[in-house]
Design a protein around this motif. Sequence first.
Motif, PDB file in Angstrom:
ATOM      1  N   ILE A 313      48.335  -1.144 -36.299  1.00 26.95           N
ATOM      2  CA  ILE A 313      49.052  -1.203 -35.018  1.00 26.95           C
ATOM      3  C   ILE A 313      50.486  -0.768 -35.260  1.00 26.95           C
ATOM      4  O   ILE A 313      51.207  -1.384 -36.060  1.00 26.95           O
ATOM      5  CB  ILE A 313      49.025  -2.623 -34.425  1.00 26.95           C
ATOM      6  N   SER A 314      50.902   0.309 -34.626  1.00 29.76           N
ATOM      7  CA  SER A 314      52.277   0.824 -34.750  1.00 29.76           C
ATOM      8  C   SER A 314      52.938   0.834 -33.379  1.00 29.76           C
ATOM      9  O   SER A 314      52.325   1.249 -32.391  1.00 29.76           O
ATOM     10  CB  SER A 314      52.272   2.233 -35.355  1.00 29.76           C
ATOM     11  N   ALA A 338      43.786  -0.783 -24.670  1.00 28.24           N
ATOM     12  CA  ALA A 338      43.728  -0.247 -26.032  1.00 28.24           C
ATOM     13  C   ALA A 338      43.124  -1.259 -26.995  1.00 28.24           C
ATOM     14  O   ALA A 338      42.292  -0.911 -27.855  1.00 28.24           O
ATOM     15  CB  ALA A 338      45.131   0.149 -26.478  1.00 28.24           C
ATOM     16  N   PHE A 339      43.509  -2.530 -26.877  1.00 26.84           N
ATOM     17  CA  PHE A 339      42.957  -3.551 -27.771  1.00 26.84           C
ATOM     18  C   PHE A 339      41.486  -3.829 -27.476  1.00 26.84           C
ATOM     19  O   PHE A 339      40.697  -4.107 -28.381  1.00 26.84           O
ATOM     20  CB  PHE A 339      43.760  -4.854 -27.639  1.00 26.84           C
ATOM     21  N   GLN A 352      48.500   3.125 -31.358  1.00 27.99           N
ATOM     22  CA  GLN A 352      49.859   3.663 -31.439  1.00 27.99           C
ATOM     23  C   GLN A 352      50.534   3.538 -30.066  1.00 27.99           C
ATOM     24  O   GLN A 352      50.013   4.038 -29.067  1.00 27.99           O
ATOM     25  CB  GLN A 352      49.850   5.133 -31.877  1.00 27.99           C
ATOM     26  N   LEU A 353      51.674   2.898 -30.071  1.00 30.79           N
ATOM     27  CA  LEU A 353      52.472   2.741 -28.855  1.00 30.79           C
ATOM     28  C   LEU A 353      53.833   3.377 -29.077  1.00 30.79           C
ATOM     29  O   LEU A 353      54.528   3.046 -30.058  1.00 30.79           O
ATOM     30  CB  LEU A 353      52.639   1.264 -28.487  1.00 30.79           C
ATOM     31  N   LYS A 354      54.219   4.281 -28.196  1.00 32.35           N
ATOM     32  CA  LYS A 354      55.519   4.929 -28.273  1.00 32.35           C
ATOM     33  C   LYS A 354      56.179   4.874 -26.898  1.00 32.35           C
ATOM     34  O   LYS A 354      55.535   5.120 -25.882  1.00 32.35           O
ATOM     35  CB  LYS A 354      55.384   6.390 -28.717  1.00 32.35           C
ATOM     36  N   PHE A 364      55.952   6.619 -21.622  1.00 35.67           N
ATOM     37  CA  PHE A 364      55.134   5.625 -22.322  1.00 35.67           C
ATOM     38  C   PHE A 364      53.855   6.316 -22.801  1.00 35.67           C
ATOM     39  O   PHE A 364      53.119   6.900 -22.009  1.00 35.67           O
ATOM     40  CB  PHE A 364      54.792   4.459 -21.382  1.00 35.67           C
ATOM     41  N   PHE A 365      53.630   6.217 -24.121  1.00 31.95           N
ATOM     42  CA  PHE A 365      52.481   6.883 -24.733  1.00 31.95           C
ATOM     43  C   PHE A 365      51.670   5.842 -25.507  1.00 31.95           C
ATOM     44  O   PHE A 365      52.224   5.060 -26.291  1.00 31.95           O
ATOM     45  CB  PHE A 365      52.933   8.002 -25.671  1.00 31.95           C
ATOM     46  N   CYS A 366      50.371   5.839 -25.261  1.00 35.41           N
ATOM     47  CA  CYS A 366      49.470   4.906 -25.958  1.00 35.41           C
ATOM     48  C   CYS A 366      48.233   5.673 -26.420  1.00 35.41           C
ATOM     49  O   CYS A 366      47.568   6.337 -25.619  1.00 35.41           O
ATOM     50  CB  CYS A 366      49.074   3.753 -25.039  1.00 35.41           C
TER      51      CYS A 366
END
Length: 426
Positions: A313-314, A338-339, A352-354, A364-366
């Motif tokens: 998880i990042s 996502a989870f 990945q969450l950015k 927001f990027f997932c």
Amino acid sequence: MKITISKRETKETLVYLALWLLLFIAPVITYLIRTLSHGSTFRWEEILEVWSVFFGYLVVFVIHNYFLAPLLIYRNKKWLYFLSVFLILVIFTFYQCNTDRHIRRGGPPQMEMMNPGGHGPGDPMARLDERPPHFEEMTMVGDSLGQPVDDQMERVHPPVPMEELPDSLREEEFRPIPMPDKGEPLFLSLINVISLIVVLLTIGMNLGIKLYFKSDEDAKELRELERKSLEQQLAYLKYQINPHFFMNTLNNIHALVDIDPEKAKDTILELSKMMRYVLYEGDKQVIPLQREIDFLKTYISLMRLRYTDKVKISVEIPDRIPDAGIPPLLLITFVENAFKHGISYQQESFIQLKMSLDDDRLKFFCKNSKVTVKEGDGENAGGVGLANVKQRLELLYGENYTLDFDEAENTYEVLLLLPLNKKYML
């Protein structure tokens, strides 16, 4: 009995007062300018005469504005309205015609008297005997330079002897000569037609102003209903999110009780903070972006306790967050999804969450690994899925947002772009 006047009625009345005041002031200004430019006398009698005509139009306007127009605009009684307007026009036309004929018949007789010993103004012989005051002193230019004009005129037009004139022209007595009879109109004169057109324009002006204010009031009521409907829909969506979120969090705590009781206790404290956020911040339309990010960090930290090192998880979030606003519980759905659909205990998986802020826009990027979903499952299985988020975004942002999904064979990506401007500020 207390009478209440709405803002619409007040504004409408002020518009009418301004228009009629301008109409009654216009002749005063016109006569004043004419008096100053030509040096004539300012006569109030003429202004009062014009005002008397305007007063008739004002009476028709008052009757139409307070009695007839509401039948059409507020009660939708079209036939009664048009019949009433037709009767008003007939009465007004009848009044105008009678007034016009009374004025024409009550005036002085249209005839002129002949002067004794002369010719009437309508007689062509009278024009031959009329001479200007200095006629005797005038001279002709040409061959007869210096010769009196009388001599020249006698040569061209010699006088007719009295004996040769008809007896009717030699009678030296008063003789009335009637003016040419042009005839009276059968029903409507030109003035009557113009007055009728002015009345129709007055009624049309009254209807136009009333319809404008009525449509403006209806538009405000419609916007208020849409706002209330939007709030109800958003509240419904939030109530759907809350049970879904707490169900997943309680499942995590249940798993921690057997693994690490101390961590389970700490998790319960964290959960109480999250519940406080949901209860007190979730009902607001906009919350600070920093609070939403803190909520996501707490949720991710709780989820880390449940999974092993096989799950990577990042999270990349800027350290400096601007003082911008965002609807509460908007991003949590993407993280939950996502989870739920990207984590597996049997194989390696990742999330990945950015998050970045560029040009007053939130990016927001997932991205998560894709786990095979059993039959009967789906994005909405067990709760509210991405359809909920789409509906909220459409209600809140309209077309001023971007939401893209990219589903590959083994990965699933979500990209969300939201505006961060004053409209969504606290």
